[in-house]
Design a protein around this motif. Structure first.
Motif, PDB file in Angstrom:
ATOM      1  N   CYS A 158       0.813  -1.125  -0.036  1.00  0.00           N
ATOM      2  CA  CYS A 158      -0.228   0.175   0.046  1.00  0.00           C
ATOM      3  C   CYS A 158       0.789   1.209   0.143  1.00  0.00           C
ATOM      4  CB  CYS A 158      -0.875  -0.031   1.349  1.00  0.00           C
ATOM      5  SG  CYS A 158      -2.421  -1.333   1.279  1.00  0.00           S
ATOM      6  N   VAL A 159       0.259   2.384  -0.618  1.00  0.00           N
ATOM      7  CA  VAL A 159       1.050   3.575  -0.633  1.00  0.00           C
ATOM      8  C   VAL A 159       1.530   4.123   0.705  1.00  0.00           C
ATOM      9  CG1 VAL A 159       0.790   5.927  -1.025  1.00  0.00           C
ATOM     10  CG2 VAL A 159       0.426   4.343  -2.959  1.00  0.00           C
ATOM     11  N   ARG A 160       0.722   3.851   1.555  1.00  0.00           N
ATOM     12  CA  ARG A 160       0.838   4.177   3.002  1.00  0.00           C
ATOM     13  C   ARG A 160       2.074   3.692   3.455  1.00  0.00           C
ATOM     14  NH1 ARG A 160      -4.390   2.235   4.017  1.00  0.00           N
ATOM     15  NH2 ARG A 160      -4.424   0.216   4.653  1.00  0.00           N
ATOM     16  N   ASP A 161       2.525   2.576   3.185  1.00  0.00           N
ATOM     17  CA  ASP A 161       3.713   1.753   3.694  1.00  0.00           C
ATOM     18  C   ASP A 161       4.935   2.055   2.882  1.00  0.00           C
ATOM     19  OD1 ASP A 161       2.056   0.497   5.765  1.00  0.00           O
ATOM     20  OD2 ASP A 161       1.392  -1.079   4.240  1.00  0.00           O
ATOM     21  N   LEU A 162       4.698   2.824   2.046  1.00  0.00           N
ATOM     22  CA  LEU A 162       5.935   3.305   1.252  1.00  0.00           C
ATOM     23  C   LEU A 162       6.738   4.078   1.803  1.00  0.00           C
ATOM     24  CD1 LEU A 162       4.370   3.472  -2.445  1.00  0.00           C
ATOM     25  CD2 LEU A 162       5.709   1.489  -1.348  1.00  0.00           C
ATOM     26  N   GLU A 163       8.304   4.109   1.757  1.00  0.00           N
ATOM     27  CA  GLU A 163       9.334   5.303   2.053  1.00  0.00           C
ATOM     28  C   GLU A 163       8.975   6.228   1.125  1.00  0.00           C
ATOM     29  OE1 GLU A 163      10.828   5.154   4.722  1.00  0.00           O
ATOM     30  OE2 GLU A 163      10.528   3.045   5.295  1.00  0.00           O
ATOM     31  N   ARG A 164       9.540   7.495   1.409  1.00  0.00           N
ATOM     32  CA  ARG A 164       9.126   8.720   0.708  1.00  0.00           C
ATOM     33  C   ARG A 164       9.859   8.473  -0.547  1.00  0.00           C
ATOM     34  NH1 ARG A 164       6.927  13.128   3.312  1.00  0.00           N
ATOM     35  NH2 ARG A 164       6.620  12.869   5.539  1.00  0.00           N
ATOM     36  N   LEU A 165      10.949   8.040  -0.856  1.00  0.00           N
ATOM     37  CA  LEU A 165      11.613   7.945  -2.038  1.00  0.00           C
ATOM     38  C   LEU A 165      10.784   6.883  -2.904  1.00  0.00           C
ATOM     39  CD1 LEU A 165      13.995   8.710  -3.950  1.00  0.00           C
ATOM     40  CD2 LEU A 165      15.452   7.149  -3.198  1.00  0.00           C
ATOM     41  N   VAL A 185       7.847  17.580 -12.066  1.00  0.00           N
ATOM     42  CA  VAL A 185       7.923  16.813 -10.671  1.00  0.00           C
ATOM     43  C   VAL A 185       8.108  18.073  -9.538  1.00  0.00           C
ATOM     44  CG1 VAL A 185       9.017  15.127  -9.127  1.00  0.00           C
ATOM     45  CG2 VAL A 185       9.144  14.914 -11.692  1.00  0.00           C
ATOM     46  N   ASP A 186       7.300  18.055  -8.489  1.00  0.00           N
ATOM     47  CA  ASP A 186       7.272  18.929  -7.452  1.00  0.00           C
ATOM     48  C   ASP A 186       7.778  18.063  -6.376  1.00  0.00           C
ATOM     49  OD1 ASP A 186       6.788  21.440  -6.460  1.00  0.00           O
ATOM     50  OD2 ASP A 186       4.592  20.961  -5.967  1.00  0.00           O
ATOM     51  N   ASP A 187       8.429  19.094  -5.378  1.00  0.00           N
ATOM     52  CA  ASP A 187       8.924  18.605  -4.016  1.00  0.00           C
ATOM     53  C   ASP A 187       9.931  17.459  -4.193  1.00  0.00           C
ATOM     54  OD1 ASP A 187       7.581  20.765  -2.747  1.00  0.00           O
ATOM     55  OD2 ASP A 187       5.588  19.670  -2.287  1.00  0.00           O
ATOM     56  N   VAL A 188      10.665  17.613  -5.065  1.00  0.00           N
ATOM     57  CA  VAL A 188      11.543  16.429  -5.279  1.00  0.00           C
ATOM     58  C   VAL A 188      12.426  15.961  -4.121  1.00  0.00           C
ATOM     59  CG1 VAL A 188      13.760  15.731  -6.487  1.00  0.00           C
ATOM     60  CG2 VAL A 188      11.966  17.036  -7.698  1.00  0.00           C
ATOM     61  N   ASP A 189      12.763  16.615  -3.280  1.00  0.00           N
ATOM     62  CA  ASP A 189      13.479  16.332  -2.159  1.00  0.00           C
ATOM     63  C   ASP A 189      12.957  16.426  -0.762  1.00  0.00           C
ATOM     64  OD1 ASP A 189      13.807  19.013  -2.509  1.00  0.00           O
ATOM     65  OD2 ASP A 189      16.102  18.756  -3.244  1.00  0.00           O
ATOM     66  N   LEU A 190      11.704  16.883  -0.694  1.00  0.00           N
ATOM     67  CA  LEU A 190      10.949  17.154   0.492  1.00  0.00           C
ATOM     68  C   LEU A 190      11.067  16.091   1.283  1.00  0.00           C
ATOM     69  CD1 LEU A 190       9.053  18.927   2.126  1.00  0.00           C
ATOM     70  CD2 LEU A 190       7.192  17.706   1.161  1.00  0.00           C
ATOM     71  N   LYS A 191      11.830  16.205   2.728  1.00  0.00           N
ATOM     72  CA  LYS A 191      11.864  15.410   3.625  1.00  0.00           C
ATOM     73  C   LYS A 191      12.707  14.085   3.654  1.00  0.00           C
ATOM     74  CE  LYS A 191       7.660  16.807   6.114  1.00  0.00           C
ATOM     75  NZ  LYS A 191       6.500  16.407   6.775  1.00  0.00           N
ATOM     76  N   LEU A 192      13.730  14.179   2.447  1.00  0.00           N
ATOM     77  CA  LEU A 192      14.700  13.065   2.190  1.00  0.00           C
ATOM     78  C   LEU A 192      15.879  13.255   2.689  1.00  0.00           C
ATOM     79  CD1 LEU A 192      13.808  12.570  -1.735  1.00  0.00           C
ATOM     80  CD2 LEU A 192      12.877  11.391   0.293  1.00  0.00           C
ATOM     81  N   SER A 193      16.768  12.254   2.950  1.00  0.00           N
ATOM     82  CA  SER A 193      18.256  12.293   3.563  1.00  0.00           C
ATOM     83  C   SER A 193      19.046  12.897   2.417  1.00  0.00           C
ATOM     84  CB  SER A 193      18.553  11.021   3.933  1.00  0.00           C
ATOM     85  OG  SER A 193      18.495  10.086   3.039  1.00  0.00           O
ATOM     86  N   GLU A 195      21.455  11.480   0.922  1.00  0.00           N
ATOM     87  CA  GLU A 195      21.554  10.328   0.146  1.00  0.00           C
ATOM     88  C   GLU A 195      20.309   9.981  -0.615  1.00  0.00           C
ATOM     89  OE1 GLU A 195      24.394  10.219   3.537  1.00  0.00           O
ATOM     90  OE2 GLU A 195      22.049  10.305   3.208  1.00  0.00           O
ATOM     91  N   GLU A 196      19.313  10.044  -0.043  1.00  0.00           N
ATOM     92  CA  GLU A 196      17.962  10.209  -0.752  1.00  0.00           C
ATOM     93  C   GLU A 196      17.679  11.101  -1.970  1.00  0.00           C
ATOM     94  OE1 GLU A 196      15.064   7.555   2.137  1.00  0.00           O
ATOM     95  OE2 GLU A 196      15.251   9.889   2.402  1.00  0.00           O
ATOM     96  N   ARG A 197      18.129  12.357  -1.556  1.00  0.00           N
ATOM     97  CA  ARG A 197      17.915  13.431  -2.411  1.00  0.00           C
ATOM     98  C   ARG A 197      18.846  13.101  -3.763  1.00  0.00           C
ATOM     99  NH1 ARG A 197      17.995  19.177   0.906  1.00  0.00           N
ATOM    100  NH2 ARG A 197      15.976  18.483   2.346  1.00  0.00           N
ATOM    101  N   ALA A 198      20.071  12.905  -3.352  1.00  0.00           N
ATOM    102  CA  ALA A 198      20.910  12.554  -4.465  1.00  0.00           C
ATOM    103  C   ALA A 198      20.462  11.641  -5.382  1.00  0.00           C
ATOM    104  CB  ALA A 198      22.359  12.228  -3.995  1.00  0.00           C
ATOM    105  N   LEU A 199      19.917  10.548  -5.049  1.00  0.00           N
ATOM    106  CA  LEU A 199      19.150   9.469  -5.829  1.00  0.00           C
ATOM    107  C   LEU A 199      18.019  10.013  -6.370  1.00  0.00           C
ATOM    108  CD1 LEU A 199      19.232   6.277  -3.294  1.00  0.00           C
ATOM    109  CD2 LEU A 199      20.509   6.519  -5.355  1.00  0.00           C
ATOM    110  N   ALA A 200      17.219  10.877  -5.841  1.00  0.00           N
ATOM    111  CA  ALA A 200      16.113  11.360  -6.580  1.00  0.00           C
ATOM    112  C   ALA A 200      16.488  12.185  -7.582  1.00  0.00           C
ATOM    113  CB  ALA A 200      15.184  12.220  -5.467  1.00  0.00           C
ATOM    114  N   TRP A 201      17.423  13.015  -7.605  1.00  0.00           N
ATOM    115  CA  TRP A 201      17.847  14.217  -8.652  1.00  0.00           C
ATOM    116  C   TRP A 201      18.517  13.380  -9.851  1.00  0.00           C
ATOM    117  CZ3 TRP A 201      16.078  18.712  -9.734  1.00  0.00           C
ATOM    118  CH2 TRP A 201      15.746  19.525  -8.831  1.00  0.00           C
TER     119      TRP A 201
END
Length: 254
Positions: A158-165, A185-193, A195-201
Motif C-alpha cells: 500500500c502507498v501508506r507503507d512506502l518510504e518517501r523515495l 515533478v514537485d517537491d523532489v527532495d522534500l523530507k529526504l535524507s 543520500e535520498e536527495r542525490a538518488l532522486a535528482w
C-alpha cells in the motif's frame, strides 16, 4: 520505454500568474532544449508549483509568452497538457494511501489504453490488453528505477507503507507511463535524507538523458541542471497551493 522520443523545448519570456491575492510568480524566463533538466528553486510560497502547472498547460499564465514543444501558452493549453505529465504535486497528483502500487499502476495503464483511442485494445479480458498493460507497467517501473522486489510486499504494498523515495518513484512511474515529452515533478527532495536527495535528482537526470524534458521543483539540484528561480512571493505562503487546487478543478489530472 521508448528512450528515443524527442523531449519538449521550453521557451518562456516574462511569464507570470496572478491570483486573487496578487502575483503568485512573475518575470520568469526559460530557454531549454529538448531533454533538459530544469530545476525550479525559490522559497516556500514563491510559486514553484504554479510554474510547473503553467508549463504543463494546467494553469493559465496571465503575463508574458511561452511555448512548450512549439505550442504557445496559454492559447494551446489543451495540446500542451496532452504532451506533458505531472508527478508528486500536492493536491493535484496525489497517491491514494489505501491503494497498492499495483492498483495505481493498473489504473493508469487502463487510462493509457483509453487515451490511445483503441476500444478493442482497451478490453480488459483480451490477451493483447493484458500483454500491453504488463509491458507498459514494466517500462514505467524501469524508467522510475522502482524495483518491486525492494518493496515490503512487492507491488501489493500500500502507498501508506512506502518510504518517501519509493512513493516519489511510484508517482513518476505513473506519470511517464504515457510517454510525455515533458515531465514536471514537485517537491523532489522534500523530507529526504542527503543520500535520498542525490538518488532522486539522479533519477530525473537519467530521465532527461533518455530524452524527456524534466522540470522539477526542489533544492540541492545537480550542478548541470538549468536553474530557474521564482520571484519572491508578494502573497501569503499558501497562495500557490490554492491556485493549484483551482487549476486542478478546471483542467483535471490528465
Amino acid at each position: 520505454m521508448d528512450t528515443t522520443r524527442q523531449g519538449a523545448a521550453v521557451n518562456a519570456r516574462g511569464i507570470g500568474v496572478q491570483g486573487p491575492r496578487g502575483w503568485v510568480f512573475r518575470g520568469v524566463d526559460i530557454t531549454a532544449e529538448p531533454g533538459s533538466l530544469i530545476a525550479v528553486q525559490g522559497p516556500s510560497g514563491s510559486g514553484r508549483t504554479c510554474l510547473l502547472l503553467a508549463l504543463t498547460g494546467r494553469m493559465r499564465i496571465t503575463e508574458g509568452h511561452a511555448t512548450v514543444a512549439g505550442f504557445p501558452l496559454p492559447k494551446r493549453m489543451g495540446t500542451v497538457r496532452g504532451r506533458t505529465a505531472i508527478a508528486h504535486v500536492p493536491g493535484v497528483a496525489d497517491l491514494e494511501p489505501a491503494l497498492t502500487a499495483a492498483e495505481h499502476l493498473h489504473e493508469q495503464a487502463l487510462l493509457g489504453h483509453r487515451l490511445q483511442g483503441s476500444p478493442a485494445a482497451a478490453l480488459p479480458w483480451g490477451r493483447r490488453h493484458k500483454e500491453a498493460t504488463r509491458a507498459r507497467i514494466d517500462a514505467a517501473l524501469a524508467a522510475a528505477r522502482l524495483d518491486p522486489d525492494t518493496l515490503p510486499k512487492g507491488l501489493r504494498t500500500c502507498v501508506r507503507d512506502l518510504e518517501r523515495l519509493e512513493a516519489l518513484r511510484l508517482s513518476i512511474a505513473l506519470a511517464v507511463m504515457h510517454r510525455p515529452r515533458l515531465l514536471a515533478v514537485d517537491d523532489v527532495d522534500l523530507k529526504l535524507s542527503p543520500e535520498e536527495r542525490a538518488l532522486a535528482w539522479q533519477l530525473l537526470r537519467d530521465l532527461a538523458l533518455e530524452g524527456t524534458t524534466v522540470v522539477a521543483a526542489g533544492s540541492d539540484a545537480p550542478a548541470d541542471a538549468l536553474i530557474v528561480s521564482t520571484a519572491p512571493a508578494t502573497t501569503t505562503p499558501d497562495t500557490h497551493e490554492e491556485e493549484a487546487a483551482h487549476a486542478f478543478a478546471e483542467t483535471g489530472r490528465a
